[in-house]
Design an enzyme around this catalytic site. Structure first.
Site, PDB file in Angstrom:
ATOM      1  N   HIS A  49       0.847  -1.194   0.000  1.00  0.00           N
ATOM      2  CA  HIS A  49       0.000   0.000   0.000  1.00  0.00           C
ATOM      3  C   HIS A  49       0.885   1.247   0.000  1.00  0.00           C
ATOM      4  O   HIS A  49       2.106   1.158   0.179  1.00  0.00           O
ATOM      5  CB  HIS A  49      -0.934   0.005   1.219  1.00  0.00           C
ATOM      6  CG  HIS A  49      -0.221   0.000   2.530  1.00  0.00           C
ATOM      7  ND1 HIS A  49      -0.145  -1.101   3.340  1.00  0.00           N
ATOM      8  CD2 HIS A  49       0.474   0.974   3.156  1.00  0.00           C
ATOM      9  CE1 HIS A  49       0.556  -0.808   4.412  1.00  0.00           C
ATOM     10  NE2 HIS A  49       0.947   0.452   4.330  1.00  0.00           N
TER      11      HIS A  49
HETATM   12  C1  T46 Z   1       2.780   0.673   7.037  1.00  0.00           C
HETATM   13  C2  T46 Z   1       3.505  -0.583   7.362  1.00  0.00           C
HETATM   14  C3  T46 Z   1       4.967  -0.379   7.595  1.00  0.00           C
HETATM   15  C4  T46 Z   1      -4.914  -0.323  13.091  1.00  0.00           C
HETATM   16  O1  T46 Z   1      -6.083  -0.526  13.529  1.00  0.00           O
HETATM   17  N1  T46 Z   1      -4.195   0.737  13.571  1.00  0.00           N
HETATM   18  C5  T46 Z   1      -2.938   0.998  13.125  1.00  0.00           C
HETATM   19  O2  T46 Z   1      -2.314   1.979  13.596  1.00  0.00           O
HETATM   20  C6  T46 Z   1      -2.366   0.138  12.128  1.00  0.00           C
HETATM   21  C7  T46 Z   1      -0.966   0.413  11.594  1.00  0.00           C
HETATM   22  C8  T46 Z   1      -3.107  -0.924  11.678  1.00  0.00           C
HETATM   23  N2  T46 Z   1      -4.357  -1.153  12.164  1.00  0.00           N
HETATM   24  C9  T46 Z   1      -5.101  -2.312  11.692  1.00  0.00           C
HETATM   25  C10 T46 Z   1      -5.500  -2.299  10.231  1.00  0.00           C
HETATM   26  C11 T46 Z   1      -5.488  -3.770   9.846  1.00  0.00           C
HETATM   27  O3  T46 Z   1      -6.747  -4.348  10.161  1.00  0.00           O
HETATM   28  O4  T46 Z   1      -4.243  -3.470  11.845  1.00  0.00           O
HETATM   29  C12 T46 Z   1      -4.435  -4.368  10.776  1.00  0.00           C
HETATM   30  C13 T46 Z   1      -3.123  -4.684  10.078  1.00  0.00           C
HETATM   31  O5  T46 Z   1      -2.696  -3.505   9.362  1.00  0.00           O
HETATM   32  P1  T46 Z   1      -1.992  -3.587   7.925  1.00  0.00           P
HETATM   33  O6  T46 Z   1      -2.517  -4.749   7.176  1.00  0.00           O
HETATM   34  O7  T46 Z   1      -2.126  -2.244   7.282  1.00  0.00           O
HETATM   35  O8  T46 Z   1      -0.480  -3.866   8.346  1.00  0.00           O
HETATM   36  P2  T46 Z   1       0.833  -3.807   7.443  1.00  0.00           P
HETATM   37  O9  T46 Z   1       1.918  -4.449   8.225  1.00  0.00           O
HETATM   38  O10 T46 Z   1       0.581  -4.326   6.078  1.00  0.00           O
HETATM   39  O11 T46 Z   1       1.162  -2.239   7.296  1.00  0.00           O
HETATM   40  C14 T46 Z   1       1.531  -1.497   8.445  1.00  0.00           C
HETATM   41  C15 T46 Z   1       0.843  -0.129   8.439  1.00  0.00           C
HETATM   42  O12 T46 Z   1      -0.578  -0.315   8.304  1.00  0.00           O
HETATM   43  C16 T46 Z   1       1.325   0.759   7.324  1.00  0.00           C
HETATM   44  O13 T46 Z   1       0.921   2.082   7.566  1.00  0.00           O
HETATM   45  O14 T46 Z   1       3.336   1.560   6.410  1.00  0.00           O
HETATM   46  O15 T46 Z   1       2.938  -1.305   8.470  1.00  0.00           O
END
Ligand code: T46
Length: 133
Positions: A49
């Site tokens: 993303h």
């Molecule tokens: C990024 C990389 C390095 C939340 O509710 N609050 C938060 O602050 C975050 C970061 C995530 N979430 C929830 C959203 C999803 O349901 O946690 C779940 C996993 O998030 P995501 O799939 O976006 O995780 P990554 O590891 O793919 O990405 C994360 C960050 O979202 C993103 O901003 O740059 O780490």
């Protein structure tokens, strides 16, 4: 490419080592949120993303993972594997996180609160936005 690796100042002595980041000082933005990623496993990618406005600094506190960074024109790859190096990622950068070691621990400092509307999770839409199509 709107990213850079930051070598952080280490305060070290016989007791161990310490690093400090302060919003608006040695961290280039005010820090509104901190989150961490742990219990990772190899072959399970994350990221995929971009953020419209958010800036972040990512530190591998333990273990390693690979980042693919893409501004819509170029794609570059680097490894994060040291707690004294921060990866700054600015806005409008597509990121993919791959090849995690087991139990890698990433700490992330973010310039804004979590807002899913701020994510671009579709690569074609990302290309359209950065290329102003
Ligand atoms: C990024 C990389 C390095 C939340 O509710 N609050 C938060 O602050 C975050 C970061 C995530 N979430 C929830 C959203 C999803 O349901 O946690 C779940 C996993 O998030 P995501 O799939 O976006 O995780 P990554 O590891 O793919 O990405 C994360 C960050 O979202 C993103 O901003 O740059 O780490």
């Amino acid at each position: 490419m709107n990213y850079k690796l930051i070598n952080m100042k280490v305060f070290g002595d016989e007791r161990g080592r310490l690093i400090s980041l302060e919003g608006g000082r040695n961290c280039p933005f005010e820090i509104k949120r901190v989150y961490w990623i742990f219990d990772t496993v190899p072959n399970m990618d994350r990221g995929m993303h971009a953020h419209k406005n958010m800036e972040q600094i990512i530190v591998a506190m333990d273990g390693a993972c690979q980042f693919i960074l893409d501004d819509g024109k170029k794609r570059e790859s680097l490894w994060l594997n040291r707690p004294d190096i921060g990866l700054y990622i600015g806005k409008n950068m597509w990121r993919e996180m791959k090849n995690f070691s087991y139990g890698c621990k990433l700490m992330v400092l973010a310039s804004d609160y979590y807002d899913e509307r701020e994510y671009i999770r579709d690569y074609n839409r990302f290309l359209k936005e950065v290329n102003n199509d």
